[in-house]
Design an enzyme around this catalytic site. Structure first.
Site, PDB file in Angstrom:
ATOM      1  N   GLU A  15      -0.313  25.581  32.372  1.00 41.91           N
ATOM      2  CA  GLU A  15      -0.594  25.446  33.806  1.00 41.91           C
ATOM      3  C   GLU A  15      -0.204  26.739  34.522  1.00 41.91           C
ATOM      4  OE1 GLU A  15       0.694  21.780  35.682  1.00 41.91           O
ATOM      5  OE2 GLU A  15       0.940  20.837  33.732  1.00 41.91           O
ATOM      6  N   HIS A  25      -4.261  19.299  36.745  1.00 40.59           N
ATOM      7  CA  HIS A  25      -3.899  18.025  36.123  1.00 40.59           C
ATOM      8  C   HIS A  25      -3.484  18.284  34.672  1.00 40.59           C
ATOM      9  CE1 HIS A  25      -3.860  13.666  35.798  1.00 40.59           C
ATOM     10  NE2 HIS A  25      -4.304  13.856  34.566  1.00 40.59           N
ATOM     11  N   ILE A  50      -5.287  12.545  48.783  1.00 44.59           N
ATOM     12  CA  ILE A  50      -5.767  13.351  49.906  1.00 44.59           C
ATOM     13  C   ILE A  50      -6.727  12.499  50.730  1.00 44.59           C
ATOM     14  CG2 ILE A  50      -7.135  15.406  50.491  1.00 44.59           C
ATOM     15  CD1 ILE A  50      -4.366  16.047  49.413  1.00 44.59           C
ATOM     16  N   LEU A  96       1.594  14.323  45.165  1.00 46.49           N
ATOM     17  CA  LEU A  96       1.409  12.970  44.637  1.00 46.49           C
ATOM     18  C   LEU A  96       0.690  11.996  45.567  1.00 46.49           C
ATOM     19  CD1 LEU A  96       4.701  12.456  42.620  1.00 46.49           C
ATOM     20  CD2 LEU A  96       2.443  13.177  41.831  1.00 46.49           C
ATOM     21  N   ASN A 141      -7.141  21.141  42.395  1.00 44.12           N
ATOM     22  CA  ASN A 141      -6.011  20.402  41.821  1.00 44.12           C
ATOM     23  C   ASN A 141      -5.802  20.835  40.372  1.00 44.12           C
ATOM     24  OD1 ASN A 141      -3.955  18.392  41.687  1.00 44.12           O
ATOM     25  ND2 ASN A 141      -5.366  17.030  40.616  1.00 44.12           N
TER      26      ASN A 141
HETATM   27  C1  GRF Z   1       2.254  19.501  36.859  1.00 44.77           C
HETATM   28  O1  GRF Z   1       2.257  18.974  35.573  1.00 44.77           O
HETATM   29  C2  GRF Z   1       0.881  19.360  37.467  1.00 44.77           C
HETATM   30  O2  GRF Z   1      -0.149  19.450  36.553  1.00 44.77           O
HETATM   31  C3  GRF Z   1       0.923  17.954  38.006  1.00 44.77           C
HETATM   32  O3  GRF Z   1       2.248  17.796  38.493  1.00 44.77           O
HETATM   33  C4  GRF Z   1       3.131  18.661  37.788  1.00 44.77           C
HETATM   34  C5  GRF Z   1       3.849  19.490  38.804  1.00 44.77           C
HETATM   35  O4  GRF Z   1       4.873  20.252  38.255  1.00 44.77           O
HETATM   36  N1  GRF Z   1      -0.153  17.728  38.928  1.00 44.77           N
HETATM   37  P1  GRF Z   1       5.580  21.361  39.133  1.00 44.77           P
HETATM   38  O5  GRF Z   1       6.135  20.671  40.382  1.00 44.77           O
HETATM   39  O6  GRF Z   1       4.565  22.399  39.495  1.00 44.77           O
HETATM   40  O7  GRF Z   1       6.684  21.920  38.295  1.00 44.77           O
END
Ligand code: GRF
Length: 194
Positions: free
Chosen positions: A175, A105, A89, A86, A103
């Site tokens: 993801e 997103h 960078i 969060l 990254n």
């Molecule tokens: C994910 O939704 C990712 O896309 C975002 O932050 C969240 C992280 O989730 N950048 P986790 O910690 O990997 O469960």
């Protein structure tokens, strides 16, 4: 050929864990370091289960160029994968790792990206806007939030009954499906090995 990657994460670390597991027995790519800005983040325990060293870097420690680049050099890190990290960078790190920070997103960038657009804020905004689709973006990091070259996007349908929470679950599944294999594909492409 042995390539070391670092995963930076601030939260639960479910994406990070998918990456740990994917590369656990990989012949040439290894997750050799986890960096977090939150000592109590879920990712710390997950990394411990895989025997991966975790380093805690506070916001101010992250600004210390010598300290951070020294750490990454010590672990011979070639690529950094941000997985729910969060903090912004710092520019020196982007310059030190040109095209070598990725990254993930949880929206279809450039929609619902930029400062303040993270976690549930993204899914809330998508639901409030009545979007019919959302999804995931994996991109290269440059100096502007959520702006670098897009490597892959994949979509989910937003159903009328979806809430921000249910949408988050759907997107998270995507993801998990893509991040590690995109990292592998990108490294092989950049370093020209198969
Ligand atoms: C994910 O939704 C990712 O896309 C975002 O932050 C969240 C992280 O989730 N950048 P986790 O910690 O990997 O469960």
């Amino acid at each position: 050929m042995r390539v070391n990657i670092a995963v930076f994460a601030s939260g639960s670390g479910s994406n990070a864990e998918e990456i740990f597991s994917y590369f656990q027995d990989h012949p040439s790519i290894r997750v050799s370091l986890v960096v977090t800005n939150r000592k109590e983040a879920g990712v710390v325990l997950r990394a411990a289960r895989y025997g991966i060293p975790v380093v805690h870097l506070s916001r101010s420690a992250m600004e210390n160029e010598q300290h951070v680049t020294g750490l990454l050099e010590m672990h011979q890190i070639f690529l950094i994968a941000l997985a729910g990290y969060l903090l912004k960078i710092p520019d020196y790190l982007i310059q030190k790792f040109p095209g070598r920070i990725l990254n993930i997103h949880p929206s279809l960038l450039p929609a619902y990206g930029g400062k303040g657009m993270y976690g549930m804020h993204v899914h809330d905004a998508v639901i409030r806007a009545g979007e019919k689709t959302s999804g995931v973006t994996i991109h290269v990091v440059n100096e502007v939030y959520d702006d670098g070259e897009i490597l892959i996007q994949d979509t989910v349908t937003v159903e009328p009954e979806d809430t921000a929470e249910s949408l988050q679950k759907k997107v998270l599944r995507l993801e998990h499906k893509h991040y590690a294999s995109v990292i592998e594909w990108y490294l092989k492409k950049r370093l020209n090995f198969s």
